[in-house]
Scaffold this active site. Structure first.
Site, short mmCIF file in Angstrom:
data_model
loop_
_atom_site.label_atom_id
_atom_site.label_comp_id
_atom_site.label_asym_id
_atom_site.label_seq_id
_atom_site.Cartn_x
_atom_site.Cartn_y
_atom_site.Cartn_z
N CYS A 1 0.82 -1.23 0.00
CA CYS A 1 0.00 0.00 0.00
C CYS A 1 0.85 1.27 0.00
CB CYS A 1 -0.94 0.00 1.19
SG CYS A 1 -1.94 -1.48 1.27
N HIS B 1 -3.32 6.97 3.45
CA HIS B 1 -3.73 5.71 2.82
C HIS B 1 -5.08 5.30 3.39
CE1 HIS B 1 -4.05 1.72 1.48
NE2 HIS B 1 -3.62 1.14 2.58
N ASN C 1 -10.17 -0.56 0.76
CA ASN C 1 -8.71 -0.41 0.68
C ASN C 1 -8.25 -0.87 -0.71
OD1 ASN C 1 -5.95 -0.60 0.87
ND2 ASN C 1 -5.94 -1.72 2.81
C1 LIG Z 1 -9.39 -6.23 10.23
C2 LIG Z 1 -9.96 -5.35 11.33
C3 LIG Z 1 -11.01 -4.43 10.76
C4 LIG Z 1 -10.61 -6.27 12.34
O1 LIG Z 1 -11.10 -5.48 13.40
P1 LIG Z 1 -10.76 -5.86 14.91
O2 LIG Z 1 -11.51 -4.94 15.77
O3 LIG Z 1 -9.26 -5.88 15.04
O4 LIG Z 1 -11.38 -7.28 15.02
P2 LIG Z 1 -10.70 -8.68 15.40
O5 LIG Z 1 -9.83 -9.16 14.28
O6 LIG Z 1 -10.07 -8.54 16.77
O7 LIG Z 1 -11.97 -9.58 15.49
C5 LIG Z 1 -13.00 -9.32 16.43
C6 LIG Z 1 -14.14 -10.24 16.14
O8 LIG Z 1 -14.80 -9.87 14.92
C7 LIG Z 1 -14.90 -11.00 14.07
N1 LIG Z 1 -14.86 -10.58 12.68
C8 LIG Z 1 -13.79 -10.45 11.86
N2 LIG Z 1 -14.17 -10.03 10.65
C9 LIG Z 1 -15.51 -9.89 10.71
C10 LIG Z 1 -16.48 -9.49 9.79
N3 LIG Z 1 -16.15 -9.12 8.52
N4 LIG Z 1 -17.77 -9.44 10.18
C11 LIG Z 1 -18.13 -9.78 11.42
N5 LIG Z 1 -17.25 -10.17 12.35
C12 LIG Z 1 -15.96 -10.22 12.00
C13 LIG Z 1 -13.75 -11.88 14.46
O9 LIG Z 1 -13.98 -13.21 14.09
C14 LIG Z 1 -13.73 -11.69 15.96
O10 LIG Z 1 -14.71 -12.50 16.51
P3 LIG Z 1 -14.47 -13.24 17.92
O11 LIG Z 1 -14.27 -12.13 18.91
O12 LIG Z 1 -15.73 -14.00 18.10
O13 LIG Z 1 -13.26 -14.09 17.73
C15 LIG Z 1 -8.83 -4.53 12.00
O14 LIG Z 1 -7.97 -5.39 12.71
C16 LIG Z 1 -8.02 -3.75 11.03
O15 LIG Z 1 -8.50 -2.84 10.38
N6 LIG Z 1 -6.71 -4.06 10.89
C17 LIG Z 1 -5.88 -3.39 9.97
C18 LIG Z 1 -6.17 -3.92 8.58
C19 LIG Z 1 -5.52 -3.10 7.50
O16 LIG Z 1 -5.52 -1.91 7.53
N7 LIG Z 1 -5.00 -3.82 6.51
C20 LIG Z 1 -4.46 -3.25 5.36
C21 LIG Z 1 -3.07 -2.81 5.55
S1 LIG Z 1 -2.54 -1.88 4.19
#
Ligand SMILES: CC(C)(COP(=O)(O)OP(=O)(O)OC[C@H]1O[C@@H](n2cnc3c(N)ncnc32)[C@H](O)[C@@H]1OP(=O)(O)O)[C@@H](O)C(=O)NCCC(=O)NCCS
Length: 329
Positions: free
Chosen positions: A116, A256, A286
């Site tokens: 990215c 970004h 993204n």
């Molecule tokens: C991916 C992201 C949105 C997940 O949000 P989060 O608050 O960290 O959530 P977690 O991964 O801790 O998951 C929390 C819960 O939501 C659930 N979950 C994950 N994706 C889900 C979705 N699309 N819909 C519903 N629930 C979801 C998980 O299974 C987890 O459930 P559990 O508590 O029962 O195990 C977040 O971590 C994020 O934005 N990370 C950075 C990603 C990024 O920017 N990537 C690109 C880099 S260039």
């Protein structure tokens, strides 16, 4: 400081696939909800390519628009850089196909991979090439077809990404102070495992990758989130220092577009007024290396960036990479 400006941004362009994928569409594919996606990411819609479109098609479309904006012919480009992790094929570089499609017959064409952060790494290379006289006119493209590599069974990643391309033409500054004021690039390979597609290279060749489901994007979301907030803050601090700017000098910050919460955290760290921050993650998801050039082009079209305005762009991505560029438009 402005006498050191060597490279100017001469034009920008984008290519956005017309087909869209909404949160409601995703509810039918995986166990997710519009509410969860909006709250955790700020996303509502992404644009996705049809089965026939390749990276080089979108890249070429964005490139042609940028060349038109710069009032330049493709033959005048001597360096063509495509920043991507979703190229047409493993090799040759997607830039070779783009060169052919736009007729940039006088260019050396190559790809760079910085996920990215790719477009900003590309701008940094372009600034170096133009600044040293190695190149005259450089075309930098950020293009991704991420919907081709996401795992459509993994709800934690498939809801996050979209497809798009953005491009910019760079050339020698004209001495009026407009152009690239500073660039910053950084990598921490110790974090490579946080966001990657393991299969398809020499470590896990295609057949092994398919049998072990390694040919899709893998991400450790919460760890990426934490690293991203630190990286964005670092990229912002470095670019202000390098370009000799304060937050007050910045007319528009283009972060970004990975996640609204990461952008909000960056805004708080920088102490920049939210109205000076461009956000379109709700419309595109993204789009990795395309996210910044798409936002840049859009901000220009909306009249948010006028000639003379200072725009600061900050990005982070897989690698782990992060970087920033300041430009006087
Ligand atoms: C991916 C992201 C949105 C997940 O949000 P989060 O608050 O960290 O959530 P977690 O991964 O801790 O998951 C929390 C819960 O939501 C659930 N979950 C994950 N994706 C889900 C979705 N699309 N819909 C519903 N629930 C979801 C998980 O299974 C987890 O459930 P559990 O508590 O029962 O195990 C977040 O971590 C994020 O934005 N990370 C950075 C990603 C990024 O920017 N990537 C690109 C880099 S260039």
């Amino acid at each position: 400081m402005e006498n050191n400006v060597k490279t100017m941004m001469l034009g920008t362009g984008v290519a956005i696939p017309p087909k869209t994928l909404t949160n409601q569409d995703l509810e039918k594919i995986v166990d997710t909800s519009d509410e969860w996606i909006r709250e955790r990411t700020g996303m509502q819609v992404r644009h996705i390519v049809d089965d026939e479109t390749q990276n080089s098609d979108l890249s070429a479309q964005a490139a042609k628009q940028a060349l038109k904006d710069a009032d330049m012919d493709a033959e005048e480009i001597d360096t063509l850089i495509v920043a991507t992790v979703t190229g047409d094929v493993t090799f040759p570089a997607t830039a070779c196909y783009v060169q052919d499609k736009i007729g940039a017959v006088n260019a050396a064409a190559f790809d760079i991979q910085a996920a990215c952060s790719g477009f900003l790494f590309g701008l940094s290379i372009a600034d170096g090439f133009v600044g040293t006289g190695k190149s005259k006119n450089v075309l930098v493209i950020g293009c991704e077809l991420l919907t081709r590599i996401v795992d459509w069974k993994d709800r934690s990643t498939c809801v996050l990404f979209g497809d798009a391309a953005g491009a910019a033409v760079l050339g020698p500054a004209n001495g009026d102070g407009r152009g690239i004021l500073g660039t910053f690039m950084k990598t921490d390979g110790r974090l490579a495992h946080l966001l990657c597609m393991p299969g398809g290279g020499t470590r896990y060749p295609a057949q092994v990758a398919i049998s072990e489901n390694l040919n899709t994007l893998k991400m450790r979301g919460p760890e990426v989130f934490r690293a991203a907030v630190t990286a964005m803050g670092d990229a912002a601090a470095h670019i202000l220092e390098t370009a000799g700017l304060t937050v007050d000098d910045v007319d528009l910050l283009i972060p970004h577009q990975a996640n609204k919460r990461i952008i909000d955290a960056t805004v708080r760290r920088m102490k920049i007024p939210p109205e000076k921050v461009y956000i379109n993650v709700h419309e595109y998801g993204n789009t990795s290396s395309a996210s910044i050039p798409v936002a840049l082009n859009e901000a220009k079209e909306k009249g948010l960036l006028k000639p003379g305005d200072v725009c600061v762009m900050v990005a982070f991505g897989g690698g782990f990479t992060w970087g920033s560029v300041a430009v006087r438009m």
